[in-house]
Design a protein around this motif. Structure first.
Motif, PDB file in Angstrom:
ATOM      1  N   LEU A 182      40.595 -67.695  79.530  1.00  0.00           N
ATOM      2  CA  LEU A 182      39.261 -67.549  80.114  1.00  0.00           C
ATOM      3  C   LEU A 182      39.255 -66.489  81.216  1.00  0.00           C
ATOM      4  O   LEU A 182      38.373 -65.633  81.267  1.00  0.00           O
ATOM      5  N   ARG A 183      40.248 -66.547  82.104  1.00  0.00           N
ATOM      6  CA  ARG A 183      40.267 -65.628  83.244  1.00  0.00           C
ATOM      7  C   ARG A 183      40.575 -64.203  82.816  1.00  0.00           C
ATOM      8  O   ARG A 183      40.175 -63.250  83.495  1.00  0.00           O
ATOM      9  N   THR A 184      41.242 -64.065  81.662  1.00  0.00           N
ATOM     10  CA  THR A 184      41.551 -62.724  81.159  1.00  0.00           C
ATOM     11  C   THR A 184      40.384 -62.160  80.355  1.00  0.00           C
ATOM     12  O   THR A 184      39.991 -60.996  80.525  1.00  0.00           O
ATOM     13  N   VAL A 200      34.631 -73.675  73.584  1.00  0.00           N
ATOM     14  CA  VAL A 200      35.920 -73.997  74.215  1.00  0.00           C
ATOM     15  C   VAL A 200      37.075 -73.577  73.304  1.00  0.00           C
ATOM     16  O   VAL A 200      38.050 -72.950  73.744  1.00  0.00           O
ATOM     17  N   LEU A 201      36.976 -73.892  72.013  1.00  0.00           N
ATOM     18  CA  LEU A 201      38.083 -73.631  71.089  1.00  0.00           C
ATOM     19  C   LEU A 201      38.283 -72.147  70.799  1.00  0.00           C
ATOM     20  O   LEU A 201      39.294 -71.764  70.227  1.00  0.00           O
ATOM     21  N   GLU A 202      37.343 -71.320  71.207  1.00  0.00           N
ATOM     22  CA  GLU A 202      37.550 -69.870  71.094  1.00  0.00           C
ATOM     23  C   GLU A 202      38.660 -69.389  72.025  1.00  0.00           C
ATOM     24  O   GLU A 202      39.200 -68.299  71.842  1.00  0.00           O
ATOM     25  N   ASP A 203      39.001 -70.227  73.005  1.00  0.00           N
ATOM     26  CA  ASP A 203      40.026 -69.836  73.974  1.00  0.00           C
ATOM     27  C   ASP A 203      41.172 -70.833  74.048  1.00  0.00           C
ATOM     28  O   ASP A 203      41.943 -70.820  75.002  1.00  0.00           O
ATOM     29  N   VAL A 204      41.288 -71.700  73.047  1.00  0.00           N
ATOM     30  CA  VAL A 204      42.412 -72.641  73.003  1.00  0.00           C
ATOM     31  C   VAL A 204      43.327 -72.236  71.848  1.00  0.00           C
ATOM     32  O   VAL A 204      42.909 -72.261  70.696  1.00  0.00           O
ATOM     33  N   PRO A 205      44.566 -71.873  72.137  1.00  0.00           N
ATOM     34  CA  PRO A 205      45.465 -71.438  71.059  1.00  0.00           C
ATOM     35  C   PRO A 205      46.109 -72.619  70.344  1.00  0.00           C
ATOM     36  O   PRO A 205      46.181 -73.731  70.867  1.00  0.00           O
ATOM     37  N   LEU A 206      46.569 -72.342  69.130  1.00  0.00           N
ATOM     38  CA  LEU A 206      47.393 -73.319  68.420  1.00  0.00           C
ATOM     39  C   LEU A 206      48.678 -73.550  69.206  1.00  0.00           C
ATOM     40  O   LEU A 206      49.219 -72.614  69.801  1.00  0.00           O
ATOM     41  N   PRO A 207      49.183 -74.774  69.244  1.00  0.00           N
ATOM     42  CA  PRO A 207      50.437 -75.033  69.956  1.00  0.00           C
ATOM     43  C   PRO A 207      51.559 -74.128  69.451  1.00  0.00           C
ATOM     44  O   PRO A 207      51.777 -74.002  68.244  1.00  0.00           O
ATOM     45  N   GLY A 208      52.239 -73.484  70.383  1.00  0.00           N
ATOM     46  CA  GLY A 208      53.340 -72.605  70.012  1.00  0.00           C
ATOM     47  C   GLY A 208      52.919 -71.230  69.570  1.00  0.00           C
ATOM     48  O   GLY A 208      53.756 -70.415  69.162  1.00  0.00           O
ATOM     49  N   GLY A 209      51.617 -70.899  69.626  1.00  0.00           N
ATOM     50  CA  GLY A 209      51.146 -69.594  69.193  1.00  0.00           C
ATOM     51  C   GLY A 209      50.193 -68.985  70.197  1.00  0.00           C
ATOM     52  O   GLY A 209      49.949 -69.533  71.277  1.00  0.00           O
ATOM     53  N   THR A 210      49.629 -67.848  69.840  1.00  0.00           N
ATOM     54  CA  THR A 210      48.680 -67.162  70.713  1.00  0.00           C
ATOM     55  C   THR A 210      47.296 -67.045  70.085  1.00  0.00           C
ATOM     56  O   THR A 210      46.337 -66.734  70.777  1.00  0.00           O
ATOM     57  N   GLN A 211      47.199 -67.277  68.777  1.00  0.00           N
ATOM     58  CA  GLN A 211      45.911 -67.161  68.098  1.00  0.00           C
ATOM     59  C   GLN A 211      45.044 -68.370  68.428  1.00  0.00           C
ATOM     60  O   GLN A 211      45.466 -69.517  68.306  1.00  0.00           O
ATOM     61  N   ALA A 212      43.811 -68.120  68.854  1.00  0.00           N
ATOM     62  CA  ALA A 212      42.902 -69.208  69.203  1.00  0.00           C
ATOM     63  C   ALA A 212      42.427 -69.936  67.953  1.00  0.00           C
ATOM     64  O   ALA A 212      42.377 -69.371  66.860  1.00  0.00           O
ATOM     65  N   ILE A 213      42.083 -71.201  68.133  1.00  0.00           N
ATOM     66  CA  ILE A 213      41.639 -72.031  67.017  1.00  0.00           C
ATOM     67  C   ILE A 213      40.434 -71.419  66.312  1.00  0.00           C
ATOM     68  O   ILE A 213      40.367 -71.367  65.085  1.00  0.00           O
ATOM     69  N   ARG A 272      37.154 -63.422  80.142  1.00  0.00           N
ATOM     70  CA  ARG A 272      35.830 -63.511  80.767  1.00  0.00           C
ATOM     71  C   ARG A 272      35.985 -63.576  82.287  1.00  0.00           C
ATOM     72  O   ARG A 272      35.651 -64.574  82.929  1.00  0.00           O
ATOM     73  N   PRO A 273      36.516 -62.517  82.864  1.00  0.00           N
ATOM     74  CA  PRO A 273      36.816 -62.549  84.302  1.00  0.00           C
ATOM     75  C   PRO A 273      35.575 -62.695  85.178  1.00  0.00           C
ATOM     76  O   PRO A 273      35.644 -63.303  86.249  1.00  0.00           O
ATOM     77  N   TYR A 274      34.443 -62.134  84.759  1.00  0.00           N
ATOM     78  CA  TYR A 274      33.235 -62.206  85.589  1.00  0.00           C
ATOM     79  C   TYR A 274      32.841 -63.651  85.851  1.00  0.00           C
ATOM     80  O   TYR A 274      32.429 -64.011  86.953  1.00  0.00           O
ATOM     81  N   ALA A 275      32.976 -64.498  84.826  1.00  0.00           N
ATOM     82  CA  ALA A 275      32.520 -65.889  84.954  1.00  0.00           C
ATOM     83  C   ALA A 275      33.596 -66.838  85.450  1.00  0.00           C
ATOM     84  O   ALA A 275      33.267 -67.870  86.050  1.00  0.00           O
ATOM     85  N   PHE A 276      34.898 -66.486  85.253  1.00  0.00           N
ATOM     86  CA  PHE A 276      35.933 -67.498  85.489  1.00  0.00           C
ATOM     87  C   PHE A 276      37.074 -67.070  86.414  1.00  0.00           C
ATOM     88  O   PHE A 276      37.839 -67.925  86.856  1.00  0.00           O
ATOM     89  N   SER A 277      37.217 -65.804  86.714  1.00  0.00           N
ATOM     90  CA  SER A 277      38.424 -65.367  87.437  1.00  0.00           C
ATOM     91  C   SER A 277      38.516 -65.933  88.849  1.00  0.00           C
ATOM     92  O   SER A 277      39.619 -66.150  89.369  1.00  0.00           O
ATOM     93  N   GLU A 278      37.395 -66.201  89.485  1.00  0.00           N
ATOM     94  CA  GLU A 278      37.412 -66.653  90.873  1.00  0.00           C
ATOM     95  C   GLU A 278      37.355 -68.181  91.008  1.00  0.00           C
ATOM     96  O   GLU A 278      37.354 -68.705  92.114  1.00  0.00           O
TER      97      GLU A 278
END
Length: 586
Positions: free
Chosen positions: A181-183, A365-378, A185-191
């Motif tokens: 999220l912070r990477t 939410v799941l657009e930014d949750v990766p599969l366990p052990g991977g980097t690709q989002a669900i 969508r930084p405008y909405a979540f970085s702070e």
């Protein structure tokens, strides 16, 4: 409705031998039947349809006619206006047909924001129907609630889960989620700190006391064990030994039976692992060589499982039903509670720009949750998951999946066979036809396997649009590979007789297509002729004549008498150029 279209509808009904999903026939001998109300409601709640009064199904759709068609029309209009909610405004026409008078009413489908349609006398709970096959089926109370919920954007995924809090989330999933999220969508979540970020993402919501609790979607996406609160929000996998389920001869109920629990990322991972464990590998032809691939492409399975988990109905009435994966020797089915939502329909699945989310918050939410052990989002393939599924199946030369949408369920079934296997590829090559598109090859393979094709089925199986489907089917007719029966909406296609092997004979493997140059040129010996005149003289279809005229024009052997070659009345004549091998003239 035109008289010709009515004749085609009745001809098709007589051929099929029963009503069809979008046409209902009633004799109406004693006046407007009360059952017409159910059919009108069912058509409005499904895909629309046509009601014909004055035909007798029991006697083979004989045209029996109506004694007072004007009164019947008035009674039907009154029923639609006064007895049905919301009122319907069908197009009603009175037609002379086979020496009698019949009434035809065309009922459009209601838009989603006006469903459900119901009989006022029975009320919404008892008077809602949908069209299933050739009959009308009453909706359950759950299905009625689904249609009501689909009038707007469902919010069940944002509902608070009492007794939960940030401690119910999986720490590793939350860390990975917040980092993305912070990477991204930084405008909405970085702070924001962790709790504030989870609130903004709707993974945490306020309960009635103002405390931070997990939302239903947040718990399913990030929870350490969501089934503590929702025991049935899981996935079950059953591998059956026979195509009908359990093996009655040995008593074996199943080959494997597994429950996948945890948050959605873990369920997806574990479901793919168990399906892979139960799959075999097959050999397919790729170019000049072969390749071993899984029985079902993993990319296609992954999209089907993710879609089922993400787009399932999360209303309280559906929380006792799990997502189901069923494997049989001849197919694999993924099923979830809740039908398609929004503007998406079965025949538009996979089209560019056609996407709708029942659980928009969970999906986000799941657009930014990766599969366990991977980097690709669900849900990295948001809006393109069905296309990914189709592309994976095409790459494996497999049949496309069958989608079944009902009010209360949606399923996708993968057939366990290679549509374009080695034998089929060899058969297609033996036809000697150059320039066939991949979708045309798929259509021919479906017909060779005993399937049927109409324009909609062709679009569904090949995922081309209506314009391309029409052009490609016409080209297959012109090439004399398929023949057409019926017209317009009732057009059906089958393999040309020359491609069908005789009973108990081996499949035809040699060249089959005749060169029609000689027949066209011979017909033009008598002088100029139009395309229609050439079709009559040669006995060929209009599409075939048009195709060979294009070829002969390109070869300089015929020419038109005017510029507009698209006009069927345009006349053709031979040129002075001599065709090689023509009666010794060349």
């Amino acid at each position: 409705m035109h008289e010709e279209e009515l004749a085609e509808i009745v001809e098709n009904l007589r051929l099929v031998g029963s009503d069809v999903s979008d046409v209902e026939v009633k004799k109406a001998e004693g006046g407007l039947p009360r059952s017409a109300r159910e059919t009108l409601v069912a058509f409005a709640n499904t895909r629309g349809g046509t009601l014909i009064l004055g035909l007798d199904e029991r006697s083979g759709f004989t045209a029996t006619g109506l004694s007072d068609p004007a009164k019947m029309s008035s009674d039907l209009a009154a029923m639609c206006a006064a007895d049905i909610e919301p009122p319907l405004r069908p197009h009603i026409g009175i037609h002379d047909f086979e020496d009698v008078t019949v009434l035809v009413a065309e009922i459009p489908e209601l838009p989603a924001h006006r469903k459900p349609c119901f009989s006022r006398g029975a009320g919404m709970s008892q008077g809602c129907f949908v069209r299933v096959g050739d009959g009308d089926r009453k909706l359950t109370s759950y299905e009625v609630q689904l249609l009501l919920a689909n009038r707007g954007q469902p919010r069940e995924d944002e509902a608070p889960v009492p007794g939960t809090g940030p401690a119910d989330f999986d720490a590793a999933l939350v860390t990975a989620f917040l980092a993305r999220l912070r990477t991204r969508r930084p405008y909405a979540f970085s702070e924001l700190d962790a709790v504030s970020a989870l609130r903004r993402a709707k993974a945490l919501v306020r309960d009635e006391n103002g405390a931070d609790v997990a939302s239903v979607g947040g718990l399913l996406a990030l929870g350490s064990y969501p089934q503590e609160h929702f025991p049935q929000l899981m996935l079950t996998f059953v591998h059956y030994p026979t195509t009908d389920g359990a093996d009655t001869t040995t008593g074996e109920r199943f080959v494997d039976n597994v429950v996948a629990e945890g948050p959605i990322p873990v369920i997806v991972r574990d479901a793919l692992l168990v399906v892979r464990k139960n799959m075999t590998r097959r050999s397919v032809v790729h170019g000049a060589g072969r390749a071993d691939i899984w029985q079902y492409p993993e990319a296609a399975l992954r999209e089907a499982i993710v879609n089922a988990l993400v787009h399932r109905d999360l209303s309280p009435e559906a929380r006792g039903t799990q997502v189901q994966v069923e494997m049989y020797p001849d197919r694999l089915t993924v099923r979830n509670p809740g039908g398609l939502f929004g503007p998406v329909t079965e025949d538009r699945l996979g089209e560019e720009g056609i996407s709708s989310a029942r659980n928009a918050g969970l999906l986000r939410v799941l657009e930014d949750v990766p599969l366990p052990g991977g980097t690709q989002a669900i849900c990295e393939n948001r809006g393109s998951g069905i296309r990914t599924m189709i592309n994976a199946l095409r790459a494996a030369r497999m049949s496309l999946p069958e989608f079944k949408n009902r009010v209360s369920t949606f399923s996708v079934t993968f057939p366990n066979h290679t549509l374009l296997g080695e034998e089929t590829v060899d058969w297609l090559k033996s036809l000697g036809e150059h320039g066939l598109s991949e979708s045309q090859c798929v259509g021919l393979a479906i017909l060779r396997e005993g399937g049927h094709l109409d324009n909609q089925t062709y679009r569904t199986e090949t995922r081309v649009d209506s314009r391309v489907a029409t052009q490609e089917l016409r080209d297959l007719i012109a090439r004399e590979l398929v023949v057409q029966t019926g017209n317009r909406r009732w057009a059906r296609y089958r393999l040309a007789p020359a491609l069908l092997p005789a009973a108990d004979a081996a499949p035809i493997t040699g060249p089959r297509r005749a060169d029609r140059r000689r027949e066209i040129l011979d017909a033009l010996r008598q002088g100029e002729r139009s395309r229609l005149e050439l079709a009559t003289a040669t006995g060929l279809t209009d599409q075939t004549v048009a195709r060979w005229l294009r070829i002969l024009r390109d070869e300089g052997l015929v020419e038109t008498t005017e510029e507009n070659v698209r006009n069927p009345a345009t006349r053709y004549r031979r040129t002075g150029k001599i065709a090689l091998g023509e009666d010794g003239e060349m």
